[in-house]
Enzyme design. Structure first.
Site, short mmCIF file in Angstrom:
data_model
loop_
_atom_site.label_atom_id
_atom_site.label_comp_id
_atom_site.label_asym_id
_atom_site.label_seq_id
_atom_site.Cartn_x
_atom_site.Cartn_y
_atom_site.Cartn_z
CG HIS A 65 -20.32 6.47 40.34
ND1 HIS A 65 -19.15 5.73 40.35
CD2 HIS A 65 -20.12 7.48 39.47
CE1 HIS A 65 -18.29 6.29 39.53
NE2 HIS A 65 -18.85 7.36 38.97
CD GLU A 121 -15.51 5.67 41.26
OE1 GLU A 121 -14.72 5.89 40.34
OE2 GLU A 121 -15.99 6.58 41.98
CB SER A 166 -12.27 8.76 30.16
OG SER A 166 -11.69 7.89 31.13
CG ASN A 174 -18.70 11.93 40.99
OD1 ASN A 174 -18.60 12.30 42.16
ND2 ASN A 174 -18.69 10.65 40.65
CD1 TRP A 175 -15.52 18.06 41.42
CD2 TRP A 175 -15.55 19.10 43.41
NE1 TRP A 175 -15.55 19.41 41.18
CE2 TRP A 175 -15.56 20.08 42.38
CE3 TRP A 175 -15.56 19.52 44.73
CZ2 TRP A 175 -15.58 21.44 42.66
CZ3 TRP A 175 -15.59 20.88 45.01
CH2 TRP A 175 -15.59 21.82 43.98
CE LYS A 176 -15.31 9.49 39.87
NZ LYS A 176 -14.72 8.41 39.06
CD GLU A 179 -20.39 7.56 35.45
OE1 GLU A 179 -19.65 8.54 35.38
OE2 GLU A 179 -20.60 6.94 36.49
N GLY A 222 -12.12 6.64 34.60
CA GLY A 222 -10.80 6.88 35.16
C GLY A 222 -9.66 6.20 34.43
N GLY A 224 -15.75 13.17 35.78
CA GLY A 224 -14.97 12.85 36.97
C GLY A 224 -13.71 13.68 37.06
N GLY A 225 -12.58 13.09 36.67
CA GLY A 225 -11.28 13.73 36.84
C GLY A 225 -11.18 15.11 36.21
#
Length: 279
Positions: A121, A123, A235, A37-39, A190, A196, A256-257
């Site tokens: 998600h 967010e 994470s 997930n590159w966001k 999640e 994050g 994610g990151g």
């Protein structure tokens, strides 16, 4: 009489073994996913560079979910590479079309090469105020559009500290899957407190919660729950991936990151691929 009892015991043992083997078969049939997930990250050049560097594996399903503007370029880059990589959107609207500025329908996502879409998600729930009812409408629309929804659930730090994790997960699951008669979806647990932050749940805690999620799924969709892939997110990275891959109810990760760096993401793919080869 003795023969009758012996026959009963034999039949009982056979049924128990058959049920156990059936459950093992369903578990082995579950697909393992490593999903990025590159966001709101990357531009065209960075996307091209990523697909040049990234590898894939026949043993796990690799899916990349870029921002909407990069979906079609990513689709072309995947085709050009010849690598078995799936493409997914980060959001979808619940309507087929209409006056919904800034939104994308399922058919639009399919048109640019998507097979998957992330829904619910944390967010989106936090910043766009998406609730369980809206998540459910999007899931229904995604399935109708022949997209595989990646449904995200998870508790906040406040809910975790208040010992409300199970209550929150039940509410989110029942809400997201209302009127869903399909098992064509993926779940991603999640924990919001881990997204994050660099503070992931331990593999043992994640396994415990994944097993609980599957038990709730069984109450909602029956034995088909054993075939649903449940991913961990929060994470997840190349350093803790091996711990998660060793757990029986963790069928991959939503990253994610760590998915923004091709080398790090490759490391995660390799860990889960080895896990599949050894299982």
């Amino acid at each position: 009489m003795e023969q009758s009892i012996e026959s009963y015991i034999k039949n009982l043992v056979r049924d128990v073994i058959g049920q156990s083997l059936g459950e093992l078969q369903l578990q082995s049939d579950r697909q393992t996913y490593v999903i990025a997930n590159w966001k709101m990250n990357k531009n065209l050049n960075e996307t091209a560079e990523f697909f040049q560097k990234i590898n894939s594996s026949q043993d796990v399903s690799v899916v990349i979910c870029p921002p909407a503007q990069l979906l079609y370029p990513a689709h072309l880059l995947i085709k050009q590479s010849g690598k078995p990589i799936g493409l997914g959107g980060q959001n979808v609207h619940w309507a087929d079309k209409g006056a919904y500025t800034g939104e994308s329908s399922g058919s639009m996502l399919r048109d640019v090469g998507c097979e998957y879409v992330i829904i619910g998600h944390s967010e989106r729930r936090q910043y766009s105020y998406e609730d369980d009812e809206l998540v459910n409408k999007k899931v229904l629309h995604a399935i109708k559009s022949e997209l595989t929804p990646i449904i995200c659930i998870g508790e906040t730090l406040g809910q975790k500290n208040a010992l409300q994790t199970e209550q929150v997960l039940v509410k989110q699951l029942e809400g997201a899957l209302k009127d869903i008669d399909s098992s064509h979806f993926i779940l991603a647990y999640e924990p919001v407190w881990a997204i994050g932050t660099g503070q992931s749940a331990t593999a043992e805690l994640a396994q415990q919660i994944h097993a609980y999620i599957r038990s709730i799924l069984k109450k909602i969709i029956g034995e088909k729950a054993d075939g649903i892939s449940i991913l961990y997110g929060g994470s997840a990275n190349e350093h803790n991936a091996a711990d998660f891959s060793a757990m029986p109810d963790i069928d991959g990760v939503l990253v994610g990151g760590a998915s923004l760096n091709a080398q790090s993401f490759d490391g995660i793919i390799n860990v889960f691929a080895k896990g599949e080869q050894n299982s």
